[in-house]
Design an enzyme around this catalytic site. Structure first.
Site, PDB file in Angstrom:
ATOM      1  N   ARG A 187       1.117  -8.681  14.101  1.00 59.93           N
ATOM      2  CA  ARG A 187       0.458  -7.756  13.169  1.00 59.93           C
ATOM      3  C   ARG A 187      -0.461  -8.496  12.208  1.00 59.93           C
ATOM      4  O   ARG A 187      -1.543  -8.005  11.868  1.00 59.93           O
ATOM      5  CB  ARG A 187       1.514  -6.949  12.406  1.00 59.93           C
ATOM      6  CG  ARG A 187       2.173  -5.907  13.303  1.00 59.93           C
ATOM      7  CD  ARG A 187       3.477  -5.432  12.745  1.00 59.93           C
ATOM      8  NE  ARG A 187       3.336  -4.613  11.573  1.00 59.93           N
ATOM      9  CZ  ARG A 187       4.262  -4.518  10.613  1.00 59.93           C
ATOM     10  NH1 ARG A 187       5.384  -5.215  10.688  1.00 59.93           N
ATOM     11  NH2 ARG A 187       4.074  -3.726   9.600  1.00 59.93           N
ATOM     12  N   ARG A 241      12.290  -1.355  10.063  1.00 57.09           N
ATOM     13  CA  ARG A 241      11.298  -0.951  11.058  1.00 57.09           C
ATOM     14  C   ARG A 241      11.299  -1.920  12.240  1.00 57.09           C
ATOM     15  O   ARG A 241      11.423  -3.120  12.060  1.00 57.09           O
ATOM     16  CB  ARG A 241       9.902  -0.922  10.410  1.00 57.09           C
ATOM     17  CG  ARG A 241       9.678   0.352   9.630  1.00 57.09           C
ATOM     18  CD  ARG A 241       8.391   0.339   8.874  1.00 57.09           C
ATOM     19  NE  ARG A 241       7.235  -0.169   9.617  1.00 57.09           N
ATOM     20  CZ  ARG A 241       5.990  -0.120   9.144  1.00 57.09           C
ATOM     21  NH1 ARG A 241       5.752   0.415   7.958  1.00 57.09           N
ATOM     22  NH2 ARG A 241       4.989  -0.611   9.846  1.00 57.09           N
ATOM     23  N   ARG A 252      -8.824   0.857   9.868  1.00 60.11           N
ATOM     24  CA  ARG A 252      -8.288  -0.493  10.047  1.00 60.11           C
ATOM     25  C   ARG A 252      -9.175  -1.336  10.947  1.00 60.11           C
ATOM     26  O   ARG A 252      -8.853  -2.506  11.195  1.00 60.11           O
ATOM     27  CB  ARG A 252      -6.922  -0.385  10.723  1.00 60.11           C
ATOM     28  CG  ARG A 252      -5.762  -0.881   9.884  1.00 60.11           C
ATOM     29  CD  ARG A 252      -4.543  -0.314  10.554  1.00 60.11           C
ATOM     30  NE  ARG A 252      -3.329  -1.007  10.326  1.00 60.11           N
ATOM     31  CZ  ARG A 252      -2.284  -0.437   9.723  1.00 60.11           C
ATOM     32  NH1 ARG A 252      -2.370   0.748   9.187  1.00 60.11           N
ATOM     33  NH2 ARG A 252      -1.155  -1.077   9.636  1.00 60.11           N
ATOM     34  N   ARG A 288      12.228  -5.728   4.255  1.00 52.69           N
ATOM     35  CA  ARG A 288      11.912  -4.302   4.022  1.00 52.69           C
ATOM     36  C   ARG A 288      12.945  -3.389   4.670  1.00 52.69           C
ATOM     37  O   ARG A 288      13.337  -3.582   5.813  1.00 52.69           O
ATOM     38  CB  ARG A 288      10.523  -4.010   4.587  1.00 52.69           C
ATOM     39  CG  ARG A 288      10.148  -2.552   4.500  1.00 52.69           C
ATOM     40  CD  ARG A 288       8.666  -2.347   4.524  1.00 52.69           C
ATOM     41  NE  ARG A 288       8.051  -2.628   5.808  1.00 52.69           N
ATOM     42  CZ  ARG A 288       6.750  -2.460   6.034  1.00 52.69           C
ATOM     43  NH1 ARG A 288       5.949  -2.066   5.065  1.00 52.69           N
ATOM     44  NH2 ARG A 288       6.239  -2.730   7.224  1.00 52.69           N
ATOM     45  N   LYS A 312       0.827  -1.218   0.000  1.00 46.40           N
ATOM     46  CA  LYS A 312       0.000   0.000   0.000  1.00 46.40           C
ATOM     47  C   LYS A 312       0.857   1.262   0.000  1.00 46.40           C
ATOM     48  O   LYS A 312       0.600   2.200  -0.734  1.00 46.40           O
ATOM     49  CB  LYS A 312      -0.886   0.087   1.251  1.00 46.40           C
ATOM     50  CG  LYS A 312      -1.716  -1.108   1.557  1.00 46.40           C
ATOM     51  CD  LYS A 312      -2.547  -0.897   2.818  1.00 46.40           C
ATOM     52  CE  LYS A 312      -1.791  -0.621   4.105  1.00 46.40           C
ATOM     53  NZ  LYS A 312      -1.005  -1.715   4.644  1.00 46.40           N
TER      54      LYS A 312
END
Ligand code: AMP
Length: 207
Positions: free
Chosen positions: A163, A152, A85, A124, A13
């Site tokens: 998550r 992160r 969310r 990532r 996203k």
């Protein structure tokens, strides 16, 4: 006019929002980015306690934050990345849009399989100066040695699991909520960055 981008963490996203915002002059509001940028404020400190555990920040905090941001930019075209969310957020957001007379153009659901997600999150890396999102193997930055690159803190294996289960429990019902309202567009986010981008352009900005 607002486009909402929904999908699991790592579904792309953020990457797609940045590309589209640049090309089509949209405002990109990522609630995750906004919270991370607020590191030193009271709000940021509260949010950080949830973010590091991979949990969602409470709904009332998020609704206030988005109300403030949307009010500030209401005349513009916006991509809202990562909000709503939960179903509670979606219902409040609905009321907010009605009050402000803002059109929710489409909700895009980035559909992707779990295996790809975990690989993407584990690889990532983010450039803290530009906000650019990379992947160690599939989309490497110009130099892997730059001191601006970081992973992160919520992209660690244990937090990824939290998550993803939060996503299934809280966000999947939000996706169903928009499916029932018939404004959901599902795109195949397993494809490459370029292919997903082309799909989005074709569907959101047909020439
Ligand atoms: P993201 O960058 O979208 O993956 O978001 C990072 C973290 O910020 C999430 O794991 C949550 O802790 C928090 N967050 C971002 N958006 C929301 C939201 N709409 N509701 C609750 N928490 C959020």
């Amino acid at each position: 006019m607002v486009f909402v981008f929904l999908g699991a963490p790592g579904s792309g996203k953020g990457t797609q929002s940045k590309l589209l915002a640049k090309k089509f002059h949209l405002i990109h509001l990522s609630t995750g980015d906004i919270l991370r940028e607020q590191k030193n404020s009271e709000l940021g400190k509260v949010a950080h306690q949830y973010i590091v555990k991979g949990e969602l920040v409470p709904d009332d905090i998020m609704i206030d934050l988005v109300t403030e941001k949307i009010t500030a930019v209401k005349k513009d075209k916006i991509i809202l990345d990562g909000f709503p969310r939960t179903k509670v957020q979606a219902e409040s957001f609905h009321t907010l849009l009605q009050q402000k007379n803002i059109d929710l153009k489409k909700v895009i659901y980035f559909s992707i399989n779990k295996e790809s997600l975990v690989k993407r999150l584990l690889g990532r890396i983010v450039d803290q100066n530009t906000g650019e999102i990379y992947h160690k193997e599939h989309n490497p930055p110009p130099s892997l040695n730059s001191k601006d690159l970081f992973c992160r803190s919520d992209d660690e294996p244990q937090k990824i699991n939290v998550r993803l289960s939060v996503y299934e429990k809280e966000t999947m019902p939000t996706i169903d909520y928009y499916r029932e309202k018939k404004i959901l567009l599902e795109i195949d986010a397993n494809k490459s960055i370029d292919e997903v981008y082309q799909d989005l352009v074709k569907n959101l900005f047909p020439s």
